[in-house]
Write a protein that holds these residues in place. Structure first.
Motif, mmCIF file in Angstrom:
data_model
loop_
_atom_site.group_PDB
_atom_site.id
_atom_site.type_symbol
_atom_site.label_atom_id
_atom_site.label_comp_id
_atom_site.label_asym_id
_atom_site.label_seq_id
_atom_site.Cartn_x
_atom_site.Cartn_y
_atom_site.Cartn_z
ATOM 1 N N THR A 103 0.824 -1.202 0.000
ATOM 2 C CA THR A 103 0.000 0.000 0.000
ATOM 3 C C THR A 103 0.860 1.254 0.000
ATOM 4 O OG1 THR A 103 -1.673 -1.195 1.236
ATOM 5 C CG2 THR A 103 -1.860 1.195 1.204
ATOM 6 N N GLY A 104 0.637 2.121 -0.988
ATOM 7 C CA GLY A 104 1.325 3.401 -1.059
ATOM 8 C C GLY A 104 2.775 3.348 -1.493
ATOM 9 N N ALA A 105 3.275 2.180 -1.878
ATOM 10 C CA ALA A 105 4.679 2.053 -2.276
ATOM 11 C C ALA A 105 4.756 1.625 -3.737
ATOM 12 C CB ALA A 105 5.384 1.028 -1.395
ATOM 13 N N PRO A 106 5.886 1.896 -4.396
ATOM 14 C CA PRO A 106 6.050 1.388 -5.761
ATOM 15 C C PRO A 106 5.999 -0.139 -5.767
ATOM 16 C CG PRO A 106 7.728 3.015 -5.247
ATOM 17 C CD PRO A 106 7.015 2.703 -3.958
ATOM 18 N N ARG A 107 5.600 -0.718 -6.871
ATOM 19 C CA ARG A 107 5.544 -2.173 -6.986
ATOM 20 C C ARG A 107 6.950 -2.737 -7.074
ATOM 21 N NH1 ARG A 107 2.760 -2.117 -12.096
ATOM 22 N NH2 ARG A 107 3.302 -4.299 -12.180
ATOM 23 N N GLN A 108 7.205 -3.846 -6.379
ATOM 24 C CA GLN A 108 8.529 -4.457 -6.322
ATOM 25 C C GLN A 108 8.511 -5.833 -6.993
ATOM 26 O OE1 GLN A 108 11.739 -3.478 -4.921
ATOM 27 N NE2 GLN A 108 12.162 -5.249 -6.207
ATOM 28 N N PRO A 109 9.257 -6.021 -8.097
ATOM 29 C CA PRO A 109 9.353 -7.362 -8.674
ATOM 30 C C PRO A 109 10.051 -8.307 -7.694
ATOM 31 C CG PRO A 109 10.162 -5.695 -10.209
ATOM 32 C CD PRO A 109 9.979 -5.025 -8.881
ATOM 33 N N VAL A 110 9.654 -9.572 -7.713
ATOM 34 C CA VAL A 110 10.298 -10.589 -6.878
ATOM 35 C C VAL A 110 10.377 -11.888 -7.676
ATOM 36 C CG1 VAL A 110 8.121 -11.232 -5.746
ATOM 37 C CG2 VAL A 110 10.295 -11.788 -4.641
ATOM 38 N N PRO A 134 15.026 -7.470 -7.524
ATOM 39 C CA PRO A 134 15.820 -6.549 -8.346
ATOM 40 C C PRO A 134 15.880 -5.172 -7.683
ATOM 41 C CG PRO A 134 14.245 -7.735 -9.699
ATOM 42 C CD PRO A 134 13.903 -8.032 -8.268
ATOM 43 N N ARG A 135 16.976 -4.484 -7.874
ATOM 44 C CA ARG A 135 17.176 -3.170 -7.250
ATOM 45 C C ARG A 135 16.488 -2.065 -8.051
ATOM 46 N NH1 ARG A 135 20.672 -3.051 -3.032
ATOM 47 N NH2 ARG A 135 22.045 -4.847 -2.797
ATOM 48 N N PHE A 136 15.255 -2.308 -8.446
ATOM 49 C CA PHE A 136 14.420 -1.273 -9.049
ATOM 50 C C PHE A 136 12.982 -1.582 -8.677
ATOM 51 C CE2 PHE A 136 14.767 -4.550 -12.338
ATOM 52 C CZ PHE A 136 13.446 -4.766 -12.667
ATOM 53 N N GLN A 137 12.141 -0.583 -8.793
ATOM 54 C CA GLN A 137 10.723 -0.749 -8.514
ATOM 55 C C GLN A 137 9.937 -0.250 -9.708
ATOM 56 O OE1 GLN A 137 10.667 1.524 -4.866
ATOM 57 N NE2 GLN A 137 10.695 -0.342 -3.641
ATOM 58 N N LEU A 138 8.685 -0.633 -9.767
ATOM 59 C CA LEU A 138 7.815 -0.251 -10.871
ATOM 60 C C LEU A 138 6.844 0.820 -10.418
ATOM 61 C CD1 LEU A 138 7.001 -3.869 -12.070
ATOM 62 C CD2 LEU A 138 8.736 -2.328 -12.989
ATOM 63 N N ASP A 139 6.339 1.577 -11.362
ATOM 64 C CA ASP A 139 5.318 2.575 -11.040
ATOM 65 C C ASP A 139 4.093 1.884 -10.469
ATOM 66 O OD1 ASP A 139 6.918 4.589 -12.053
ATOM 67 O OD2 ASP A 139 5.990 4.524 -14.038
ATOM 68 N N ARG A 140 3.291 2.633 -9.714
ATOM 69 C CA ARG A 140 2.055 2.104 -9.142
ATOM 70 C C ARG A 140 1.041 1.752 -10.218
ATOM 71 N NH1 ARG A 140 1.782 -0.411 -5.211
ATOM 72 N NH2 ARG A 140 -0.436 -0.179 -5.214
ATOM 73 N N VAL A 141 1.082 2.428 -11.341
ATOM 74 C CA VAL A 141 0.120 2.184 -12.401
ATOM 75 C C VAL A 141 0.470 0.863 -13.081
ATOM 76 C CG1 VAL A 141 -0.793 3.046 -14.581
ATOM 77 C CG2 VAL A 141 -0.154 4.649 -12.779
ATOM 78 N N SER A 142 -0.517 -0.019 -13.189
ATOM 79 C CA SER A 142 -0.288 -1.308 -13.861
ATOM 80 C C SER A 142 -0.005 -1.085 -15.330
ATOM 81 C CB SER A 142 -1.513 -2.208 -13.718
ATOM 82 O OG SER A 142 -1.690 -2.586 -12.399
#
Length: 148
Positions: A103-110, A134-142
């Motif tokens: 909730t409220g955070a960027p999406r994190q691939p795992v 991975p040391r990156f995150q995705l935008d909240r928008v799908s």
């Protein structure tokens, strides 16, 4: 990606094919945060490392499977549960990838790889594995990809 295969100890890796030196470890650390986890099939309890628990939005390192997958993409939860169910019935190697939605955070691939063992004997068995974040995150928008 959701894959499972029965463990085949009779067919080990080709000698030298799984060599891993310090430069490989440095490269992996540059691109990913990794952490081990274990699962006890006799009581259904999973034990995560501190980083993995935090990435999954958990307050404690010990959790049940449903608490673990609660933060995964809604469409992936059932597949991950099915994969763990299969791994709990026969010694297997498996892997999956999804995205953590906190909730409220960027999406994190795992990414997750693991194996279950000890199921053919009289005790309940264990599952061990590794999470790779991975040391990156995705935008909240799908991001929806439409076939052309």
């Amino acid at each position: 990606m959701f894959k499972i295969a029965k463990t085949a100890f009779a067919s080990p890796f080709v000698p030298g094919s799984i060599s891993f030196d310090s430069s490989d470890n440095e490269l992996l650390t540059q691109y990913c945060v990794t952490e081990r986890w274990t699962g006890d099939l006799s009581n259904g309890l999973f034990r995560l490392g501190e980083k993995a628990a935090r990435m999954h939005g958990l307050d404690q390192r010990n959790c049940g499977l449903l608490n673990l997958v609660r933060c995964y993409e809604p469409l992936d939860r059932g597949r991950v549960l099915e994969l763990f169910e299969q791994a709990a019935t026969a010694s297997s190697s498996f892997c999956f990838s999804t995205t953590i939605n906190a909730t409220g955070a960027p999406r994190q691939p795992v990414f997750c790889v693991g194996e279950s063992t000890g199921l053919e004997q009289r005790y309940a068995g264990t599952i061990i594995g590794l999470f790779l974040f991975p040391r990156f995150q995705l935008d909240r928008v799908s991001q929806v990809f439409k076939p052309q």
